[in-house]
Scaffold this active site. Structure first.
Site, PDB file in Angstrom:
ATOM      1  N   PRO A 139      48.499  25.950  36.652  1.00  0.00           N
ATOM      2  CA  PRO A 139      48.874  26.517  37.956  1.00  0.00           C
ATOM      3  C   PRO A 139      50.346  26.360  38.322  1.00  0.00           C
ATOM      4  CG  PRO A 139      46.874  25.204  38.126  1.00  0.00           C
ATOM      5  CD  PRO A 139      47.440  24.941  36.771  1.00  0.00           C
ATOM      6  N   GLU A 188      41.305  17.939  35.083  1.00  0.00           N
ATOM      7  CA  GLU A 188      42.306  17.930  36.158  1.00  0.00           C
ATOM      8  C   GLU A 188      43.693  18.346  35.670  1.00  0.00           C
ATOM      9  OE1 GLU A 188      41.852  17.383  39.550  1.00  0.00           O
ATOM     10  OE2 GLU A 188      39.801  17.680  38.859  1.00  0.00           O
ATOM     11  N   ARG A 224      49.008  44.966  23.736  1.00  0.00           N
ATOM     12  CA  ARG A 224      48.998  46.400  24.010  1.00  0.00           C
ATOM     13  C   ARG A 224      50.346  47.052  23.726  1.00  0.00           C
ATOM     14  NH1 ARG A 224      48.605  47.986  28.633  1.00  0.00           N
ATOM     15  NH2 ARG A 224      47.096  49.682  28.535  1.00  0.00           N
ATOM     16  N   ASP A 260      50.573  52.849  32.205  1.00  0.00           N
ATOM     17  CA  ASP A 260      49.514  52.220  32.986  1.00  0.00           C
ATOM     18  C   ASP A 260      50.047  51.605  34.270  1.00  0.00           C
ATOM     19  OD1 ASP A 260      47.409  52.887  31.413  1.00  0.00           O
ATOM     20  OD2 ASP A 260      47.372  51.017  30.285  1.00  0.00           O
TER      21      ASP A 260
END
Length: 261
Positions: A88, A116, A153, A168
């Site tokens: 995060p 954690e 991609r 896209d």
């Protein structure tokens, strides 16, 4: 391009990479996917990779010894790879970052977290931290797979046409316009006439208008100040008639869409 995952659950990576476009890319040797399990670098009967945090607190933290040993082996296998820890605290994934990675010409090592999180010292062996969004998942494997899929991609030959990746949503900075295929009429719902006209200039204008409309209604944060001004503000006096008509129609369609919400 090679993707190596440092993961406690290699079967999750292998299963995900055995389907669809990534599987076909592997079969054509355009992509190589492999895994290293930190548990292979443990020395106890339970193959322990986590421990309680110093200072107390809930949960368990991934130990540095097995993780760093796994990363070192990964770097030996792919010495020029970019090492990314999925967690995060990293910068949030966006299309611009995907394209940045795709243009690096490097291989990638993804370090997948659990519990954690990582012992902080692990980050001395990675190039950067990366997050896919502001929410919590059970592990870093799915985020890492998402990053691989997004990068792959842009590898020539992975998609039928590289143009597909370039057009896209988010690649142009706008959400994508609506897409249709046969039949032209389905249960009373018709494909827009302009898309059946064969007039490529009109089709391009329609698609741009639809992209701008969708972006304004759903993700206005993606629009530039200039685009917002043309949609919401006063149109320039010296604007060409065709452009003025385009934005007047766009404004009317946006107003109608808001009323129908």
């Amino acid at each position: 391009m090679k993707f190596l995952f440092v993961t406690l659950f290699p079967e999750q990576i292998e299963e995900a990479a055995s389907h669809s476009i990534i599987a076909r890319a592997k079969a054509k040797s355009l992509v190589e996917v492999s895994c290293i399990n930190p548990r292979d670098f443990t020395h106890d009967v339970h193959r322990t990779v986590d421990d309680t945090p110093f200072g107390g607190g809930a949960g368990m933290v991934l130990k540095p010894e097995p993780l760093v040993a796994a990363i070192r082996l990964a770097k030996e296998k792919l010495p020029n790879a970019r090492v990314i820890a999925m967690c995060p605290g990293g910068r949030t994934l966006k299309q611009s970052i995907v394209e940045e990675y795709a243009n690096l010409g490097q291989d990638f090592i993804f370090v997948c977290g659990h519990y954690e999180g990582f012992d902080e010292r692990i980050f001395n062996w990675v190039d950067e931290k990366l997050s896919i969004g502001d929410y919590v998942l059970t592990g870093g494997e799915m985020p890492a797979l998402i990053v691989m899929d997004a990068i792959a991609r842009f590898i020539p030959g992975v998609l039928g046409k590289l143009q597909s990746a370039e057009e896209d949503s988010f690649s142009t900075g706008l959400l994508e316009y609506p897409q249709y295929t046969k039949p032209a009429v389905f249960e009373g719902l018709e494909v827009p006439e302009v898309l059946r006209s064969g007039n490529h200039a009109l089709i391009a204008a329609w698609r741009l208008k639809e992209s701008l409309k969708a972006t304004y209604l759903l993700r206005p944060d993606l629009l530039s100040k200039e685009q917002l001004t043309l949609i919401e503000g006063k149109l320039p006096q010296k604007m060409k008639k065709s452009e003025r008509k385009f934005y007047e129609e766009l404004r009317a369609e946006i107003a109608e869409a808001k009323e129908n919400k």
